[in-house]
Write a protein that holds these residues in place. Structure first.
Motif, PDB file in Angstrom:
ATOM      1  N   ASN A  25      -8.255   7.928   4.048  1.00  0.00           N
ATOM      2  CA  ASN A  25      -6.842   8.594   4.513  1.00  0.00           C
ATOM      3  C   ASN A  25      -6.273   9.004   3.440  1.00  0.00           C
ATOM      4  O   ASN A  25      -5.051   7.799   3.487  1.00  0.00           O
ATOM      5  N   GLY A  26      -6.176   9.521   1.840  1.00  0.00           N
ATOM      6  CA  GLY A  26      -5.070   9.561   1.135  1.00  0.00           C
ATOM      7  C   GLY A  26      -5.345   9.068   0.074  1.00  0.00           C
ATOM      8  O   GLY A  26      -4.185   8.037  -0.297  1.00  0.00           O
ATOM      9  N   VAL A  27      -6.276   8.515  -0.423  1.00  0.00           N
ATOM     10  CA  VAL A  27      -6.997   7.994  -1.664  1.00  0.00           C
ATOM     11  C   VAL A  27      -6.313   8.040  -2.505  1.00  0.00           C
ATOM     12  O   VAL A  27      -6.312   9.611  -3.206  1.00  0.00           O
ATOM     13  N   THR A  28      -5.370   7.620  -3.558  1.00  0.00           N
ATOM     14  CA  THR A  28      -5.127   7.976  -4.629  1.00  0.00           C
ATOM     15  C   THR A  28      -5.505   6.457  -5.760  1.00  0.00           C
ATOM     16  O   THR A  28      -5.069   5.519  -5.379  1.00  0.00           O
ATOM     17  N   VAL A  29      -6.369   7.490  -6.789  1.00  0.00           N
ATOM     18  CA  VAL A  29      -6.895   5.516  -7.569  1.00  0.00           C
ATOM     19  C   VAL A  29      -7.412   6.308  -8.824  1.00  0.00           C
ATOM     20  O   VAL A  29      -7.192   7.541  -9.189  1.00  0.00           O
ATOM     21  N   SER A  30      -6.898   5.893 -10.506  1.00  0.00           N
ATOM     22  CA  SER A  30      -7.263   6.123 -11.590  1.00  0.00           C
ATOM     23  C   SER A  30      -8.421   5.317 -12.055  1.00  0.00           C
ATOM     24  O   SER A  30      -8.528   4.567 -12.118  1.00  0.00           O
ATOM     25  N   PHE A  31      -8.972   5.983 -13.038  1.00  0.00           N
ATOM     26  CA  PHE A  31      -9.846   5.318 -13.878  1.00  0.00           C
ATOM     27  C   PHE A  31     -10.133   5.492 -15.252  1.00  0.00           C
ATOM     28  O   PHE A  31      -9.433   6.807 -15.740  1.00  0.00           O
ATOM     29  N   GLU A  32     -10.049   4.360 -16.352  1.00  0.00           N
ATOM     30  CA  GLU A  32      -9.653   4.179 -17.633  1.00  0.00           C
ATOM     31  C   GLU A  32     -11.316   4.199 -18.417  1.00  0.00           C
ATOM     32  O   GLU A  32     -11.901   3.698 -18.225  1.00  0.00           O
ATOM     33  N   GLN A  33     -11.231   4.755 -19.495  1.00  0.00           N
ATOM     34  CA  GLN A  33     -12.261   4.818 -20.180  1.00  0.00           C
ATOM     35  C   GLN A  33     -13.119   3.434 -20.394  1.00  0.00           C
ATOM     36  O   GLN A  33     -11.848   2.949 -21.211  1.00  0.00           O
ATOM     37  N   GLY A  44     -17.649   0.037   6.132  1.00  0.00           N
ATOM     38  CA  GLY A  44     -17.212   1.200   7.315  1.00  0.00           C
ATOM     39  C   GLY A  44     -15.629   1.351   6.848  1.00  0.00           C
ATOM     40  O   GLY A  44     -15.629   2.689   7.607  1.00  0.00           O
ATOM     41  N   SER A  45     -15.531   1.334   5.877  1.00  0.00           N
ATOM     42  CA  SER A  45     -14.074   0.839   4.949  1.00  0.00           C
ATOM     43  C   SER A  45     -14.148   2.488   4.150  1.00  0.00           C
ATOM     44  O   SER A  45     -12.578   3.028   4.200  1.00  0.00           O
ATOM     45  N   GLY A  46     -14.186   2.920   3.884  1.00  0.00           N
ATOM     46  CA  GLY A  46     -14.556   4.095   3.366  1.00  0.00           C
ATOM     47  C   GLY A  46     -15.432   4.881   1.648  1.00  0.00           C
ATOM     48  O   GLY A  46     -15.149   5.454   0.428  1.00  0.00           O
ATOM     49  N   LYS A  47     -16.050   3.232   1.159  1.00  0.00           N
ATOM     50  CA  LYS A  47     -16.891   3.191  -0.090  1.00  0.00           C
ATOM     51  C   LYS A  47     -17.494   4.424  -0.800  1.00  0.00           C
ATOM     52  O   LYS A  47     -16.989   4.427  -1.688  1.00  0.00           O
ATOM     53  N   ILE A 215     -10.636  -1.220  -0.572  1.00  0.00           N
ATOM     54  CA  ILE A 215     -10.363   0.183   0.290  1.00  0.00           C
ATOM     55  C   ILE A 215     -10.221  -0.739   1.597  1.00  0.00           C
ATOM     56  O   ILE A 215     -10.976  -1.511   2.259  1.00  0.00           O
ATOM     57  N   GLU A 216      -8.886  -0.246   1.970  1.00  0.00           N
ATOM     58  CA  GLU A 216      -8.996  -0.381   4.093  1.00  0.00           C
ATOM     59  C   GLU A 216      -8.810   0.380   4.756  1.00  0.00           C
ATOM     60  O   GLU A 216      -7.915   1.017   4.134  1.00  0.00           O
ATOM     61  N   ASP A 217     -10.058   0.625   5.721  1.00  0.00           N
ATOM     62  CA  ASP A 217      -9.433   1.882   6.628  1.00  0.00           C
ATOM     63  C   ASP A 217      -9.444   2.897   6.144  1.00  0.00           C
ATOM     64  O   ASP A 217      -8.346   3.556   6.019  1.00  0.00           O
TER      65      ASP A 217
END
Ligand SMILES: Nc1ncnc2c1ncn2[C@@H]1O[C@H](COP(=O)(O)OP(=O)(O)OP(=O)(O)O)[C@@H](O)[C@H]1O
Ligand SMILES: [Mg+2]
Length: 221
Positions: A25-33, A44-47, A215-217
């Motif tokens: 439902n609108g996940v925004t996330v970023s990952f560094e090198q 069930g949370s969407g992982k 992550i939740e829902d």
């Protein structure tokens, strides 16, 4: 630090027999090198859905995933598959080894699909590090769960991906094997400068990560 992977406003709905499920439902996330991330959250949370989308195994309904500056979903399915083989390693919970192939052939599959051969020195280094040198001629059905898991890790790193995803890599392992498996994943990530993204229910493992994403829902919290 350099951002290698980012996701913006990801939505994903599944149609199931009992109606629509809003998995993300609108996940925004970023990952560094080179950093190690643990993704946690209830069943069930969407992982897994998020991991599959970040790794280009599935497309979102909307939202954008950027990998090393490229818009992942602007690619055709074919280009995405090539991109995945070259840049992304996946360790699945059920290992996903091919039963009719030896261990050696299993770990070389991503390279072979790309028309490449494994570098023998690197193959030797990886199989030594993961303790699977004696298993290379065996078939997956002849291995224990922990051994299959190490083979899956070898397969995920042999093509030298920039990013390694692992979905509950220690889910079915005892504590000792689980600790060893995580140590190997981390060691390989460190040695090869990979970004490591691990879904886990194990808070002890999550605590050893550089970053924890909850992550939740279908949303990060
Ligand atoms: N192929 C599918 N068809 C329909 N619904 C699905 C499908 N895959 C996942 N879902 C639903 O989407 C939601 C998120 O599922 P997901 O597998 O991402 O959860 P998860 O956080 O990985 O859970 P777990 O910890 O149990 O592995 C759940 O409600 C699940 O039932
Ligand atoms: Mg899951």
């Amino acid at each position: 630090m350099d951002t290698v992977l980012s996701a913006e406003n990801i939505y994903k709905t599944y149609n199931s027999s009992s109606g629509k499920v809003n998995a993300l439902n609108g996940v925004t996330v970023s990952f560094e090198q080179g950093e190690f991330y643990a993704i946690i959250g209830r069943s069930g949370s969407g992982k897994s859905t998020l991991l599959h989308i970040l790794g280009g195994l599935d497309r979102p309904d909307s939202g954008k995933v950027t990998v090393s500056g490229s818009d992942l979903f602007a690619y055709s399915d074919e280009k995405m598959a090539i991109f995945r083989r070259r840049h992304i390693g996946f360790v699945f919970q059920q290992y996903n080894l091919l039963e009719d192939y030896t261990v050696l052939n299993n770990i070389c599959i991503p390279l072979k699909l790309d028309g490449k051969k494994a570098d023998p020195d690197f193959l030797d280094e990886v199989s030594g590090m993961l303790g699977i040198k004696e298993l290379l001629k065996k078939y997956p059905s002849e291995l224990s769960g922990g051994e299959q898991q190490r083979v899956a890790i070898a397969r995920s790193v042999l093509a030298k991906p920039h990013i390694v995803f692992a979905d509950e890599p220690t889910g079915n392992l005892d504590k000792k094997t689980s600790d060893e498996t995580m140590a190997l994943l981390k060691e390989s990530a460190k040695r090869f400068g990979q970004t490591l993204i691990v879904v886990t229910h194990n808070l002890e493992i999550a605590r050893t990560a550089d970053h924890i994403i909850q992550i939740e829902d279908g949303k990060t919290v």
